[in-house]
Design a protein around this motif. Sequence first.
Motif, PDB file in Angstrom:
ATOM      1  N   LEU A 147      35.654  31.576  37.928  1.00 23.74           N
ATOM      2  CA  LEU A 147      36.034  32.835  37.272  1.00 23.74           C
ATOM      3  C   LEU A 147      35.451  32.934  35.867  1.00 23.74           C
ATOM      4  N   HIS A 156      32.046  35.449  41.125  1.00 25.76           N
ATOM      5  CA  HIS A 156      33.339  36.036  40.746  1.00 25.76           C
ATOM      6  C   HIS A 156      34.008  36.713  41.940  1.00 25.76           C
ATOM      7  N   LEU A 188      38.414  39.677  34.120  1.00 26.24           N
ATOM      8  CA  LEU A 188      37.543  40.246  35.145  1.00 26.24           C
ATOM      9  C   LEU A 188      37.935  41.664  35.549  1.00 26.24           C
ATOM     10  N   VAL A 197      34.432  42.870  41.948  1.00 28.67           N
ATOM     11  CA  VAL A 197      35.084  41.834  41.146  1.00 28.67           C
ATOM     12  C   VAL A 197      36.414  42.355  40.605  1.00 28.67           C
TER      13      VAL A 197
END
Length: 285
Positions: A147, A156, A188, A197
């Motif tokens: 991550l 990701h 994210l 993502v």
Amino acid sequence: MHPHTSLDLADIVRKLGNPSQPDQQAQAVQSLLELCVELEASQALVVVAVAGAIPPLLQLLRSDSRDKVLSMAAALLAILAVDADNAVTIAAAGAIPPLVQLLRSGSMRKVQTMAAGALRNLAGKDDTENAVAIAAAGAIPLLVQLLAPGLPALAHENATGALWRLAMIDENKIAIAAAGAIPPLVQLLGPEYPAEVQQGAAGALTILAVNTENQATIGAAGATPQLVQLVGPGSCADVRQAAAGALGNLSDHAVNSRMIASCADAIPRLVQLLGPAGSQEQQQR
């Protein structure tokens, strides 16, 4: 009849199981990968399994083969494991430990990315047995490492997707938070990341937020404003739905509920999402 005859497949499997000829092994994996891309996942597993390719493929994952070969082998398993029955068969053949080991492959980012994708599909949406086995093999902290900012978007996407599915298990909700997943998952959600993502991060946070302690941690990490932004008109339907689910679970915590209410446009956006247009959007997913 498929252009690959039984004789072709026998030759491919023979090459796949011959570590003394790495170039032929690479060619064999490439051939199987191309075959599986052409076929439905359920058909592909039948063809590959009947040909006897699964054991040498898993043995290849345990070898010191080149990055390209390992990444193709993991990608092949990811394609096969899209089918739920396939995922059970592949896991039963012993795929989970070597795939988790590939997550430890340091600088081999493509290998790690493809391994994460295979584990995501093996975990499935309802396959609790595989999810438990993946966590027990030590995958959670390794997935959390994927991550980190600066990694490829596919890394990701695969890592958030895997954590989303692993979080379906109550014990994993605690383990994922303890591994430090919440701050990077919140990061994210940002506008600089692609929709796939953002959706994976919001989905993982939705399931993690079923846990009361996680609700507080996610709120403290600053998720609420990001999620409110994602339920707005600038996001695609899947991202909006995932973000709304996260906000719904977070709102069970009093502090988070007040934070959501204080965000400009939060309530109108959620109402709009849950209204007739939003309901129709959800039915089309």
